[in-house]
Scaffold this active site. Structure first.
Site, PDB file in Angstrom:
ATOM      1  N   ASP A 166       5.829  -7.505  20.614  1.00  0.00           N
ATOM      2  CA  ASP A 166       6.327  -7.785  21.963  1.00  0.00           C
ATOM      3  C   ASP A 166       5.525  -8.892  22.658  1.00  0.00           C
ATOM      4  O   ASP A 166       4.901  -8.678  23.701  1.00  0.00           O
ATOM      5  CB  ASP A 166       6.281  -6.496  22.786  1.00  0.00           C
ATOM      6  CG  ASP A 166       7.142  -6.571  24.026  1.00  0.00           C
ATOM      7  OD1 ASP A 166       8.019  -7.460  24.095  1.00  0.00           O
ATOM      8  OD2 ASP A 166       6.945  -5.735  24.937  1.00  0.00           O
ATOM      9  N   SER A 212       5.872  -5.653  33.121  1.00  0.00           N
ATOM     10  CA  SER A 212       6.025  -6.259  31.795  1.00  0.00           C
ATOM     11  C   SER A 212       5.454  -7.664  31.725  1.00  0.00           C
ATOM     12  O   SER A 212       5.622  -8.465  32.637  1.00  0.00           O
ATOM     13  CB  SER A 212       7.505  -6.346  31.422  1.00  0.00           C
ATOM     14  OG  SER A 212       7.991  -5.114  30.999  1.00  0.00           O
ATOM     15  N   HIS A 243      10.128  -8.878  25.370  1.00  0.00           N
ATOM     16  CA  HIS A 243      11.276  -8.189  25.958  1.00  0.00           C
ATOM     17  C   HIS A 243      11.551  -8.644  27.391  1.00  0.00           C
ATOM     18  O   HIS A 243      12.545  -8.241  28.000  1.00  0.00           O
ATOM     19  CB  HIS A 243      11.106  -6.662  25.884  1.00  0.00           C
ATOM     20  CG  HIS A 243      10.251  -6.069  26.955  1.00  0.00           C
ATOM     21  ND1 HIS A 243       8.937  -5.723  26.755  1.00  0.00           N
ATOM     22  CD2 HIS A 243      10.531  -5.738  28.244  1.00  0.00           C
ATOM     23  CE1 HIS A 243       8.438  -5.198  27.866  1.00  0.00           C
ATOM     24  NE2 HIS A 243       9.394  -5.205  28.782  1.00  0.00           N
ATOM     25  N   GLY A 274       7.888  -2.360  36.157  1.00  0.00           N
ATOM     26  CA  GLY A 274       7.888  -3.704  36.706  1.00  0.00           C
ATOM     27  C   GLY A 274       6.748  -4.604  36.303  1.00  0.00           C
ATOM     28  O   GLY A 274       6.680  -5.729  36.764  1.00  0.00           O
TER      29      GLY A 274
END
Length: 273
Positions: free
Chosen positions: A125, A222, A77, A220
């Site tokens: 993901d 990821s 993502h 923040g």
């Protein structure tokens, strides 16, 4: 409120960073309850930069990890475009403070084929970025080992998460934007599943929950790595993905479980020229 962990760090002259739409019911949400990381402690940690065509500027949008001399692992993502162009991405290596000193271009981007948004939650993901050239190891740059498929990390195992995200629910990381680190425990799978099911979200077998009240991933982080010691060596166990709130007592951050994707990762790394 649900969040995806995309980074929105305005630095190095960047204007407001561009982030992808996190989906209904989600909130873009860094390391909470941690402290400054020192140079060279996490030499596999990388920053992912994206070219913002609207602002005509580069934005640091996510973290990632160097898992091979030419490959970076991050969250799927974190890739903001439907058909991502490799030239719109760069990777910064070996930095605890974003500086553009060790920037490497991206040659190709591989999203997991099962990656999708399911009720605001990213599935499968994980993404791989192939760099234009192999990097040389140094005191500041090394790659992290992947865990054996049979490795187990029981609840309570304390592991490290790193990132440049927020240090509180509404508190951005202040200048000079030093990489943050925090030691957090792994949460039992069934405990985490029941906690998230109570608010209508499903934690699947390829996901891993990590964190404690007031500590863990926040807005923040990821794509950043969760690393643990296994037989006295560092291995990457998770990739920062999503969660509810920020450091809430009953809702730890959720990571993509690396062991679930080992065949896919190794297939691409070993089959690449």
């Amino acid at each position: 409120m649900m969040w995806l962990l995309l980074l929105t760090l305005p630095c190095l002259g960047s204007s407001v960073p561009l982030t992808s739409d996190p989906g209904p019911g989600t909130e873009l949400v860094g390391i909470m309850g941690g402290h400054d990381a020192s140079k060279g402690v996490w030499p596999w940690n990388v920053g992912l930069w994206f070219w913002n065509e609207t602002e005509l500027d580069w934005d640091l949008i996510c973290g990632g990890s160097l898992i091979d001399p030419q490959w970076v692992l991050t969250a799927a993502h974190c890739i903001p475009e439907t058909n991502p162009k490799p030239q719109h991405f760069m990777v910064e290596l070996g930095a605890v403070r974003p500086s553009w000193r060790d920037i490497v271009l991206v040659a190709s981007i591989i999203l997991h084929p099962e990656h999708r948004d399911e009720n605001g939650i990213p599935q499968a993901d994980v993404a791989l970025l192939k760099l234009v050239a192999s990097v040389r190891p140094s005191n500041l740059i090394k790659w992290i080992s992947l865990p054996p498929a049979y490795s187990a990390f029981p609840p309570g195992t304390r592991c490290w998460v790193t990132g440049w995200g927020r240090i509180g629910p509404e508190e951005p990381l202040p200048e000079p934007y030093n990489l943050q680190e925090v030691l957090v425990p792994i949460v039992a799978d069934e405990t985490c599943r029941q906690q998230y099911l109570s608010i209508g979200f499903v934690v699947k077998d390829d996901m891993l929950c990590v964190g404690s009240p007031g500590q863990g991933a926040c807005k923040g982080d990821s794509g950043g790595p969760l690393v643990c010691k296994w037989n006295h060596i560092w291995v990457q166990v998770g990739v920062v993905s999503w969660g509810e709130g920020c450091g809430l007592p009953n809702f730890p951050a959720v990571f993509a479980r690396v062991t679930s994707y080992l065949p896919w990762i190794r297939h691409h790394i070993h089959s690449s020229p």
